[in-house]
Each structure stands twice: as structure tokens, then as C-alpha cells.
Write a protein that holds these residues in place. Sequence first.
Motif, short mmCIF file in Angstrom:
data_model
loop_
_atom_site.label_atom_id
_atom_site.label_comp_id
_atom_site.label_asym_id
_atom_site.label_seq_id
_atom_site.Cartn_x
_atom_site.Cartn_y
_atom_site.Cartn_z
N PHE A 109 -5.15 169.74 34.16
CA PHE A 109 -4.11 168.78 33.73
C PHE A 109 -4.38 167.30 33.23
O PHE A 109 -5.68 167.14 33.17
CB PHE A 109 -3.03 168.42 35.18
N ARG A 158 1.81 163.48 35.60
CA ARG A 158 0.97 164.49 35.60
C ARG A 158 1.44 165.79 34.62
O ARG A 158 2.74 166.19 34.88
CB ARG A 158 0.59 165.10 36.97
N LYS A 187 0.43 169.57 33.20
CA LYS A 187 -0.40 170.79 33.19
C LYS A 187 -0.73 171.21 31.69
O LYS A 187 0.21 171.16 30.85
CB LYS A 187 0.08 171.78 34.00
#
Length: 383
Positions: free
Chosen positions: A327, A339, A341
Motif C-alpha cells: 500500500f 491509505r 492498496k
Amino acid sequence: MIGQAVHKPPRAEGTLGRSRPARPRRARLRKPCWPERIPRAIGAALLAATVIACSPGGDPPASTGPDRGALEHLVAAVDVERAATTSSHERPGSLRFRRQVRLFSQEEGRITSLDVFEGDMVREGEVLVALDDDLLQAELDKARATLAQAELDVRRLEDLVSKRAASDAELSQARTAVAVARGDVRLLETRLAFTRIRAPFDGVVTERLVEPGDFVSKNTHLLTVADPQSLVAEVYASELILPRIRVGDPAQLRIDALGAVAFPARILRIHPSLEETSRQGIVELTLEDPPEGVKAGQFVRVTLETASVERLLIPFRALRRDRDGEFVWLITDQGQASRRKVRSGLQSTDRIEILEGLAPGDRIITRGFLGLSEGKTVKVVPE
């Protein structure tokens, strides 16, 4: 008597029995209790207020405590963008002869001549091994005599047929005998030639497995001859690299035995199949100018340069990993950390390719991860 008080007379005053005068007790200082401290605290507060009121401008001094800037999390960031890049990949391998021939005997017999050794240079057509050919030579002489007699019989029968003294069938049978005799002669001449093993091309002897006087049977391995000009480097490349290289692409080759000098090379051949366990394929490279001292079997290091490809690259330090996978931290339009991925690809020096999860223009954090959390406000500063 029991119960009566006994009166002790006072001790006579004297040098030994004289009593010491009693010392006066020191007065103990008593610490003031809490109510007595209050006026002092109030006085200190009033003094501080007086100083603040008398300062120029009347404004309180700026706070320098740890609470200043507590809402700002300082980070470094870069914008994601595509770039045309090439990648270098060093692969270990070995040198080997691409053109190498193992010479076998096609006739049996005793070796009468073998004058070459490992490392000797030979010329194309040069006789390397000779076998005893006396028996075959005798059989060939007999076959040639039989052929000569058969040809004589044919000429005699042709004369008789012209005089009607012989039939056409007899002439035809005689001609067949001539053809068989000629076949026997050619067969023995071929077998006789097999007793002389010649060099198939200009090369060097790499193996000598027999000695003069040895008796060898058919299909015995005698010598190995290799072409030194056919020396190639053989390396294994990953299935991720193979689609990005082509036959004829330049490369750099280093031979550990010859030092750290890099020699120019070129991709000669890419094998079409991969190993099922390692998923790697064989790549052959040829040296453009083989140096002195190069030998088959030496360890080499080949640097392959892949073709220029548009890739989405980010600094390698921006990629984070945990038990959930890979990530990165993005900065939203509101200046908050988020955040995201991702899935990475090839790594090139200090950058790494991102295959999924990012788009050009995204702003990602490269430093300042300590204490970073989802939704936290961040402030971008120069690295």
C-alpha cells in the motif's frame, strides 16, 4: 515497711556527684500550613500579571510549548507520473561452444594413427584418426576384380547376341551382375573411407578418448572438436524480462576470470520454452570480439538492457507493506492522509513500478510515516 515511701536524701554536691544544669530547648521552626501559603501564591500571580500588563503592546508572549503545531503532521510527497524507462538486469551464466562435434568410429579396427591432443588446432578435412584398413582393402581389390570380370562377360555376350549365338536373357543377367559388382566396389570404398576420421571444420580438439594401438568397435567416441569462434554465453532470464528483449539487442558481459572489464555482446538466440519450476528461459549471447584467455565453461555475468517502456513509477521508499499486502499513503484534496492498496511490478534502482492502484497525478507520501493514520491532516514540506 511495705507500702511506705522511701525517701532518698539528695546527693551531696561535689566534684563527682554534682548534677549538670539542664540545657535550654531549641525552639522548632514550624512550616506554615496551606492557608499561610496562599498569600504568597497570590502575590506571585499578581506580579506576573503586572509584568504582562506593563510589556510593550500589551500582548502575551507567543507559546513555545509542545502543543504548538500538534495538528500538523509534516510529510514529504511526490506526484505520480509515467516515464519511459529501461531496466538493467544482471544474470549469471556460463560460456560454452555452440558448434561442437563428437567424432565416432564407423568401422571397427585397431588405431594406427592419432597425432592430435587436447588444445591442438585442426583444419577442415585433416585426418585425425586412422584405423587398420588391410582387410577392407583386400575385399575392395576382390570386388574390383569381380566387376572387371562381369564387364568382360557383358561384352562377350553382346558379341554373341549380335551373331545370334546367345539369348537376350543371358545378356540381361550379365549386365545385372555388373551392377551388383559395381555396388560392392562402392560399398567397400565407403567403408574404407570410414577408416580415416577427418576434421569436420576448422577448430580445436577438446577431448581425446583413445590412444594409438587401441582396438575400437563401431560407434566408439574417439575425439571432440569444437569451433572456438562459436563461443556463446548462456544465461537464464525470468519470464518477466523475456518479452522486453529481442534478438540482436546489445548487452554487456563480464568474465570473472578476466577481471571486471565489461565486453560488448549481443543476443544471439532466445529459446522458445521455459523451465516449469523456475519459469526462466535460456538466452544465448555472442561476444563481438572475444578477448584473450576466454574459454568454454568460464563463469560470466551478463547485463541485459530491456527496451524502453512507459511505466508508472514511484520512489521505492514510498511503498509500504504489512500483512494485508502492499500500500501507499495518498494525500487527498483536503490535505489528509489516505491509505491506498497497490500492486507493484519491476524495481529499477530506487524506483518501483506500480501496476494497479494509482493513476498519474496522484500525490503520495514518501517520508513522515511515523504516527501517520487514516484521515490525519498532513503538511507537505520539502525533503
